[in-house]
Design an enzyme around this catalytic site. Structure first.
Site, PDB file in Angstrom:
ATOM      1  N   ARG A 126       0.864  -1.180   0.000  1.00  0.00           N
ATOM      2  CA  ARG A 126       0.000   0.000   0.000  1.00  0.00           C
ATOM      3  C   ARG A 126       0.898   1.226   0.000  1.00  0.00           C
ATOM      4  NH1 ARG A 126      -1.859  -3.527   4.037  1.00  0.00           N
ATOM      5  NH2 ARG A 126      -3.893  -4.481   3.604  1.00  0.00           N
ATOM      6  N   LYS A 160      -2.119  -2.001   7.889  1.00  0.00           N
ATOM      7  CA  LYS A 160      -3.287  -1.658   8.684  1.00  0.00           C
ATOM      8  C   LYS A 160      -3.231  -2.346  10.044  1.00  0.00           C
ATOM      9  CE  LYS A 160      -6.418  -0.900   4.771  1.00  0.00           C
ATOM     10  NZ  LYS A 160      -7.691  -1.313   4.125  1.00  0.00           N
ATOM     11  N   HIS A 206      -2.272   2.164  -6.050  1.00  0.00           N
ATOM     12  CA  HIS A 206      -2.954   0.919  -5.694  1.00  0.00           C
ATOM     13  C   HIS A 206      -3.104  -0.007  -6.897  1.00  0.00           C
ATOM     14  CE1 HIS A 206      -4.573  -0.665  -1.993  1.00  0.00           C
ATOM     15  NE2 HIS A 206      -5.540  -1.254  -2.650  1.00  0.00           N
ATOM     16  N   ARG A 215      -0.380  -2.428  -6.940  1.00  0.00           N
ATOM     17  CA  ARG A 215      -0.631  -3.507  -5.959  1.00  0.00           C
ATOM     18  C   ARG A 215      -1.551  -4.554  -6.575  1.00  0.00           C
ATOM     19  NH1 ARG A 215      -1.003  -4.583  -0.350  1.00  0.00           N
ATOM     20  NH2 ARG A 215      -3.053  -5.249   0.400  1.00  0.00           N
ATOM     21  N   HIS A 229      -3.281  -9.292   3.645  1.00  0.00           N
ATOM     22  CA  HIS A 229      -4.712  -9.447   3.888  1.00  0.00           C
ATOM     23  C   HIS A 229      -4.946 -10.296   5.130  1.00  0.00           C
ATOM     24  CE1 HIS A 229      -5.652  -8.686  -0.643  1.00  0.00           C
ATOM     25  NE2 HIS A 229      -5.529  -7.576   0.031  1.00  0.00           N
ATOM     26  N   TYR A 259      -8.925 -11.379  -6.720  1.00  0.00           N
ATOM     27  CA  TYR A 259      -8.043 -11.300  -7.882  1.00  0.00           C
ATOM     28  C   TYR A 259      -8.266 -12.476  -8.832  1.00  0.00           C
ATOM     29  CZ  TYR A 259      -5.731  -7.675  -5.210  1.00  0.00           C
ATOM     30  OH  TYR A 259      -5.477  -6.535  -4.500  1.00  0.00           O
TER      31      TYR A 259
END
Length: 335
Positions: A162, A187, A260, A263, A286, A295
């Site tokens: 990110r 995150k 992004h 990514r 994730h 994806y």
């Protein structure tokens, strides 16, 4: 002296103690929460005529929150995902509030029952390997800034990070010796190790040697910085990427180029290369593999190859030449 409202009291504790202390959320997440309540104050003042110093919790019920969410969409032209993000921030506050003040438990639960709005799910945009390679070739390697930008874009793609994770990278977070890796903090302040490939390692080593970042005492320096030696911001990295994207001749045929999208492209390319989706999840950071599965829905090339291997080609190779059909020719001549 004016009396402080209960809303002012609890919202201050919510930000100063709960989000930053108990939850230990990132600065960007706290800013998103802040924007939610800043807009709520604007809504209450402009639409309901309630100034911030008079806003009490009892004046914020489920009807007001629903009106606020509709106002975001209609007046501020917010998208449904943005609306849902604002609602999630409101849910978090009232979930906190029902524990702090059980007397308003019923009010809190009515607000917590406001559902998220379903939005059409759009396909993830990504670049092909050829398009990605072309983009990474745009920086001018003959200049110092161009070399920095080349390494920046290469690391951004190679790690699938990110953009904020790249902003936070320090010199100590990069390991050039085998096994080469970068330590990314994402995150929830969760860190993960992401392997670096050979070309990126070579570029990083030359870049760090040129900038003298391998010397002692430079470990806490930002890996990518501007002229003031301050870490590049998200806006700065986005500007750099957009500058090189605008140089591409095929720009009109590409999706909107953002950090992004690199990514997303990295994830799709790994999937096409046959990398296990669990490993891709770990690289991207994730929490659940279900997030990474999105994806697989956009990887048309892999789907095509699987179908070619799984099914025999039973459809006709080509259409017969109608000029050789004498019956058809006779029919057409007799019309």
């Amino acid at each position: 002296m004016k009396k402080v409202t209960d809303f002012a009291h609890y919202i201050t504790r919510f930000f100063s103690e709960y989000l930053s202390g108990t939850r230990n959320l990132s600065k960007n997440t706290i800013k998103a929460y802040r924007d939610t309540y800043r807009l709520l104050l604007v809504f209450c003042k402009e639409v309901n005529g309630i100034t911030p110093e008079k806003l009490a919790i009892k004046k914020i019920d489920d009807k007001v929150v629903t009106q606020y969410l509709d106002w975001l969409q209609k007046e501020r032209k917010c998208t449904i995902p943005t609306r849902n993000q604002r609602l999630a921030a409101i849910h978090t506050f009232f979930r906190y509030l029902q524990i702090q003040n059980p007397e308003i438990l019923f009010l809190c639960q009515r607000i917590l029952q406001i559902p998220f709005k379903r939005a059409p799910r759009s396909l993830i945009q990504h670049l092909t390997p050829e398009q990605t390679s072309l983009l990474l070739e745009q920086p001018d390697a003959q200049t110092k800034r161009g070399r920095r930008d080349m390494v920046l874009l290469s690391v951004l793609y190679d790690t699938g990070a990110r953009v904020q994770e790249i902003c936070n990278l320090r010199v100590r977070d990069v390991r050039l010796e085998s096994p080469s890796m970068a330590t990314l903090t994402g995150k929830g302040c969760k860190s993960r190790y992401v392997p670096l490939l050979g070309n990126t390692v070579n570029l990083l080593r030359k870049y760090m040697e040129e900038r003298k970042l391998l010397e002692n005492g430079k470990q806490d320096m930002p890996l990518f910085y501007n002229q003031r030696c301050a870490a590049l911001t998200r806006g700065g990295i986005t500007h750099i990427l957009q500058k090189y994207a605008n140089k591409l001749e095929c720009l009109n045929t590409l999706p909107k180029i953002t950090p992004h999208i690199l990514r997303h492209s990295k994830a799709v390319h790994l999937l096409q290369a046959g990398v296990n989706i669990v490993y891709i999840r770990d690289i991207l950071g994730h929490v659940s593999v279900k997030t990474t599965e999105m994806y697989a829905r956009v990887d048309m090339e892999t789907k095509r190859k699987v179908l070619e291997k799984a099914y025999a080609d039973i459809t006709p190779e080509d259409m017969p030449d109608w000029n050789q059909d004498e019956d058809l020719l006779d029919f057409l001549q007799n019309l």
